[in-house]
Design a protein around this motif. Structure first.
Motif, mmCIF file in Angstrom:
data_model
loop_
_atom_site.group_PDB
_atom_site.id
_atom_site.type_symbol
_atom_site.label_atom_id
_atom_site.label_comp_id
_atom_site.label_asym_id
_atom_site.label_seq_id
_atom_site.Cartn_x
_atom_site.Cartn_y
_atom_site.Cartn_z
ATOM 1 N N ILE A 52 8.334 7.204 -19.703
ATOM 2 C CA ILE A 52 7.248 8.182 -19.582
ATOM 3 C C ILE A 52 7.611 9.441 -20.371
ATOM 4 C CG2 ILE A 52 6.232 9.848 -17.939
ATOM 5 C CD1 ILE A 52 5.995 7.605 -15.929
ATOM 6 N N LYS A 83 5.940 13.456 -21.113
ATOM 7 C CA LYS A 83 4.908 14.334 -20.558
ATOM 8 C C LYS A 83 4.204 15.077 -21.677
ATOM 9 C CE LYS A 83 5.740 15.384 -15.817
ATOM 10 N NZ LYS A 83 6.078 16.438 -14.850
ATOM 11 N N PRO A 139 1.987 12.956 -17.224
ATOM 12 C CA PRO A 139 2.807 11.811 -17.638
ATOM 13 C C PRO A 139 2.019 10.821 -18.498
ATOM 14 C CG PRO A 139 2.812 12.082 -15.249
ATOM 15 C CD PRO A 139 1.735 12.970 -15.787
ATOM 16 N N LEU A 165 8.134 7.604 -12.749
ATOM 17 C CA LEU A 165 7.362 8.778 -12.287
ATOM 18 C C LEU A 165 8.260 9.734 -11.510
ATOM 19 C CD1 LEU A 165 3.949 7.251 -11.091
ATOM 20 C CD2 LEU A 165 4.248 8.955 -12.914
ATOM 21 N N ASN A 217 8.418 13.439 -12.506
ATOM 22 C CA ASN A 217 7.794 14.430 -11.621
ATOM 23 C C ASN A 217 8.711 14.948 -10.521
ATOM 24 O OD1 ASN A 217 5.521 13.978 -13.122
ATOM 25 N ND2 ASN A 217 4.377 12.906 -11.531
ATOM 26 N N TYR A 267 7.205 8.032 -5.118
ATOM 27 C CA TYR A 267 5.855 7.563 -4.779
ATOM 28 C C TYR A 267 5.971 6.339 -3.890
ATOM 29 C CZ TYR A 267 4.407 10.963 -8.131
ATOM 30 O OH TYR A 267 4.206 12.153 -8.765
ATOM 31 N N PRO A 305 -0.513 12.015 -9.824
ATOM 32 C CA PRO A 305 0.219 11.996 -11.083
ATOM 33 C C PRO A 305 -0.587 11.219 -12.122
ATOM 34 C CG PRO A 305 1.069 10.293 -9.660
ATOM 35 C CD PRO A 305 -0.188 10.826 -9.031
ATOM 36 N N LEU A 352 -2.120 9.542 -15.262
ATOM 37 C CA LEU A 352 -1.552 9.254 -16.576
ATOM 38 C C LEU A 352 -2.502 9.776 -17.643
ATOM 39 C CD1 LEU A 352 -0.339 5.596 -16.063
ATOM 40 C CD2 LEU A 352 1.032 7.666 -16.027
#
Lengths: 750, 155
Positions: free
Chosen positions: A625, A627, A632, A729, A733, A737, A747, A749
């Motif tokens: 990922i 950002k 993300p 994630l 972040n 999750y 979050p 995408l």
């Protein structure tokens, strides 16, 4: 070369009565069967076809028609299964025409799309079909040339006897070969000699798909055909009470409005039959749009349904499912799962003593995960064509379980199996939804009632609110580490509505001294069914997220942490019946580590890893990922796969890529929720599916190279990616999750 | 019911239908042009995408009465021999899995490249986000669009 007795599916190799006596040319017209032949195909057509066995026929000019026995739902078996036949036949793939076989239980075994089993279970029979025909061609040539059969070689559809200098193409020998007895034994190739298997071949329907040719059930059109639609109860826990049919019978094009029962009392039902909404309204008219208008205008009164139950014959075992009355809500579902999930469940496997081990542990981690119900949402909604007369039923359309539905529909219509013909069309997606062919039966009953050919069409709303969902699941993991950060205790307690997602014997069972698996279930009247990678489609992501958090607690690299556990499972496995091969599991992790460059850090790239084994194949993934403006974005997913021999590599990679996108999408965005029994999502405005901009920018797929018989790919790539996503994630972040869809935690995408 | 003369794929077709009938169902039920697919009926999935005067349009939302003389192109008319650069790129990348959504994807992509012959990743994502692929072939679709763009044979 290996000599193999032709026992597997031998019936398929023996020509049908009636053909043997009348010479061997069969009354088959490829052009009549398939009007949309491309110009190139028309030019290549032979004058005569000779049937070698149920899987293939050879034309006098050397063209080969290979029947693809199994339903095509997008898993590309219509290309890969014939490739296997062509390999052992030793013909040139460019001279092959592929046809979808109809349902024929005499000729074929397991004509079913499900469980990622088509290639795995078809492998031997398909090879034997090709090898048998090749042997018979060689024998025909040997007879003609008066040379020993063992001296004849084949390559790309040419027979050669080197010593005498004789050569012939298959078409020249087909007539004589088709007269011969099926051999008792045939030679099959060594995998090192494969020239088609292991090479990428394009989808045989590719050109037809990109030019919009009629391929799908919904594209079926027959002269005089009417269109039918159904109206089913708006909520689970409700049933039909009454309607004002007269209010719509005079609308333009409308022919009739009546109720139908999918099953009548006493009908024997298989796993392909479902209890949902047995009585429903059928509206029949001239065109789809006219019927849609009547459907909107029709006033139906529904009532609460009582407690109910449904019995199916699960391969000889009668299974009864209870459906309690009442109108359920997602809020009460969540409360119930958390409450029951907090108590000890039914212990399914126990190694050592977890309670004692937890007391000794230096660190203990406990986390709960959940997921919602999901609809399958095949892009092509449910549909089927039916023309039922007093002594025959012609049924055309998309169904994953034609063999089971043939029995079910024959019983329902009062016809014999011989009086029912089911033709499989290419399916606009399956994902498990079309394992349950109630729509086929509904179409047949409507046609029988109308005494007319009809095409039943579901709207998106009909389909999405019909049930048959992926169950909602809940799992709690608890693990204990000793002072050396060794995993000494592992407990999984998994349950759901109405079934548990537990696989008690899967990893990390076998790698931990003290292990306990518990399950629980909660009854519901929301109907459920197999959804791509059943149970794994949740439990894999949960387990892989938990292992990631556990590795962090153990201060270990997440891949090293898993590999240490696999090492234990290889050297000194705990318990019995461990349902995985630790070497192959570790193998995909090592391959993904190497190919993804795991361990190298790149500024701004957040990586998550996961691995899982299900449906006989192993998959590991690293998901990256980045950002952008704080949002993300999945830059790349690197997958490593062990499915044994890869039949069609580029198409196999496509399956993996699709599973990755599907897994990310459903973990992130999708859910079906209920209020007063009513599904709150009815179409794609409220049910979120992943879209282009949210899919990974890039994907790489790597296969472990080995000679193990092939296993399937329809399901295995999906489950682990949910874990890889959650783990990436977290890196991006700073937050774990636990509850799907992750989108509810925002979050998104980008 | 009313009669409409529709200009589809270079031909004129006469149909007698209710004025509210969406072009999607005129194509599929009345003209047997079934390459244009029904997916959602509410303009959310893009399976029914056609070109109206060259613009990508969801045919499930366009009543036949509103079309007038506008030229319609469906997947069947995108090219004579299935050799439009986008179709060729789709075959080269072997994009389809189930294949059901692909006609809509191709029609949206063809219209995109017509107006923007060299789209960026962001352009592709923004334009294609109205077309759902349930099998998840998005990664290949993007690659195929780039291949078609590079082929340079787009007019």
């Amino acid at each position: 070369m290996t000599l193999v007795r032709t026992t597997f599916g031998r019936r398929a190799f023996i020509k049908r009565v009636g053909l043997a006596s009348g010479g061997l040319m069969i009354g088959f017209s490829w052009l009549a069967a398939c009007k949309d032949a491309t110009p190139e195909e028309v030019v290549m057509m032979p004058d005569e076809w000779f049937e070698m066995n149920g899987f293939l026929k050879i034309g006098d000019n050397g063209m080969v028609t290979i029947m693809s026995p199994n339903p095509e739902i997008g898993q590309n078996v219509k290309t890969s299964m014939p490739m296997i036949v062509a390999e052992e036949l030793d013909t040139d793939w460019d001279n092959v025409i592929v046809e979808q076989a109809p349902l024929n239980t005499e000729l074929y075994t397991r004509q079913l799309a499900g469980g990622s089993q088509s290639i795995r279970q078809g492998w031997e029979g398909l090879r034997m079909a090709g090898a048998t025909a090749r042997h018979m061609l060689k024998e025909a040539a040997a007879n003609l040339w008066q040379v020993p059969v063992a001296e004849i070689t084949t390559a790309a559809g040419i027979l050669t006897h080197q010593a005498s200098g004789n050569t012939a193409h298959y078409g020249e020998m087909a007539s004589a070969a088709a007269m011969l007895e099926v051999p008792e034994e045939v030679e099959m190739k060594d995998s090192k000699d494969f020239s088609i298997i292991g090479t990428s071949r394009k989808n045989v329907d590719g050109k037809k798909i990109v030019t919009g040719k009629p391929l799908f059930g919904l594209d079926t059109y027959k002269e005089g055909m009417l269109v039918a639609m159904i109206v089913h109860p708006p909520a689970f826990g409700m049933r039909f009470k009454s309607m004002d049919a007269d209010s719509v019978k005079n609308m333009p094009g409308i022919k009739d409005v009546f109720t139908i029962d999918t099953y009548t009392d006493g009908t024997r039902k298989s796993f392909a039959d479902i209890a949902t909404f047995n009585k429903k309204v059928a509206i029949v008219g001239e065109t789809t749009w006219q019927v849609m208008q009547a459907k909107k205008a029709l006033a139906v009164t529904w009532e609460d349904s009582p407690d109910d139950s449904f019995e199916i014959d699960m391969f000889g075992r009668i299974m009864k499912t209870e459906y309690p009355s009442g109108k359920e809500s997602s809020q009460s579902h969540a409360l119930k799962m958390a409450e029951i999930g907090s108590k000890k469940g039914n212990v399914v496997r126990k190694d050592g003593n977890v309670d004692k081990a937890f007391k000794k542990a230096a660190k203990v981690l406990e986390r709960s995960y959940s997921c919602p119900f999901l609809a399958h949402n095949t892009m092509e909604p449910m549909n089927f064509y039916a023309n039922v007369t007093s002594d025959h039923a012609e049924l055309i359309g998309p169904v994953q379980t034609p063999e089971f539905m043939e029995q079910s529909v024959a019983a329902r219509l009062g016809l014999t199996l011989e009086q029912v013909d089911i033709h499989m069309t290419r399916m606009g997606g399956g994902f498990g939804r079309r394992l349950y062919g109630h729509f086929l039966t509904e179409a047949a009953v409507i046609s029988q009632t109308m005494q007319k050919p009809i095409k039943l069409v579901y709207t998106r709303e009909d389909d999405m609110t019909f049930g048959n969902y992926r169950p909602s699941y809940y799992v709690t993991y608890k693990a204990g580490l000793d002072e050396n950060n060794q995993l000494i205790a592992f407990q999984v307690r998994a349950g759901g509505i109405p079934e548990s997602p537990l696989f008690a014997n899967r990893f990390p069972a076998g790698a931990v001294e003290n292990y306990q698996a518990e399950e629980f279930t909660i009854k519901s009247n929301v109907s459920v069914g197999a959804w791509r990678a059943p149970r794994s489609n949740f439990i894999a992501g949960a387990e892989q997220s938990f292992l990631d958090e556990l590795a962090e607690l153990a201060e270990k690299d997440p891949i090293d942490f898993r590999l240490e556990l696999f090492d234990k499972a290889i050297k000194k496995p705990v318990g019995e019946n461990n349902d995985y091969e630790a070497e192959r599991y570790a193998g995909v992790l090592k391959l993904v580590r190497e190919k993804s460059g795991w361990g190298r850090t790149r500024e701004g790239v957040h990586r998550g890893v996961a691995a899982y084994y299900c449906h006989n194949s192993y998959v590991a993934q690293v998901l990256d990922i980045v950002k952008k403006n704080g949002v993300p974005k999945i830059e790349n997913v690197c997958s490593a796969v062990d499915c044994g021999i890869v039949v069609n590599p580029d198409a196999a990679a496509n399956m993996v890529e699709g599973g990755v996108v599907d897994g990310i999408g459903h973990a992130m965005y999708s859910s079906v929720t209920f209020n007063d029994g009513e599904p709150q999502q009815r179409n794609f405005d409220s049910y979120r599916l992943i879209r282009h901009g949210e899919a990974p920018r890039k994907q790489e797929v790597h296969f472990v190279k080995n000679d193990i018989d092939p296993t399937g790919l329809g399901e295995p790539p999906l489950p682990p990616v949910m874990g890889a996503l959650a783990n990436a994630l977290y890196k991006a972040n700073g937050k774990r999750y636990y509850h799907q869809p992750f989108m509810s935690n925002k979050p998104l995408l980008g | 019911m009313a009669t409409y003369e529709l200009k589809i794929n270079g031909n004129t077709h006469s149909v007698d239908v209710d004025p509210s009938t969406p072009i999607l169902w005129v194509l599929r039920d009345h003209l047997q042009l079934v390459g244009t697919k029904f997916g959602c009926g509410i303009s959310q999935c893009g399976a029914c995408t056609i070109h109206v005067e060259g613009s990508a349009t969801r045919s499930c939302q366009i009543p036949v009465s509103s079309i007038g003389n506008k030229k319609i192109t469906t997947i069947e008319g995108l090219s004579k021999n299935g050799d439009h650069p986008v179709q060729q790129a789709w075959l080269e990348h072997d994009v389809p899995q189930c294949g059901y959504c692909q006609a809509g994807q191709i029609m949206t992509a063809a219209a995109l490249l017509d107006s923007n012959p060299n789209p960026t990743d962001e352009d592709i994502e923004a334009t294609m986000s109205g077309n759902i692929c349930r099998c998840g072939t998005y990664t290949r679709i993007k690659a195929a669009i780039k291949t078609a763009a590079k082929s340079g044979s787009l007019s």
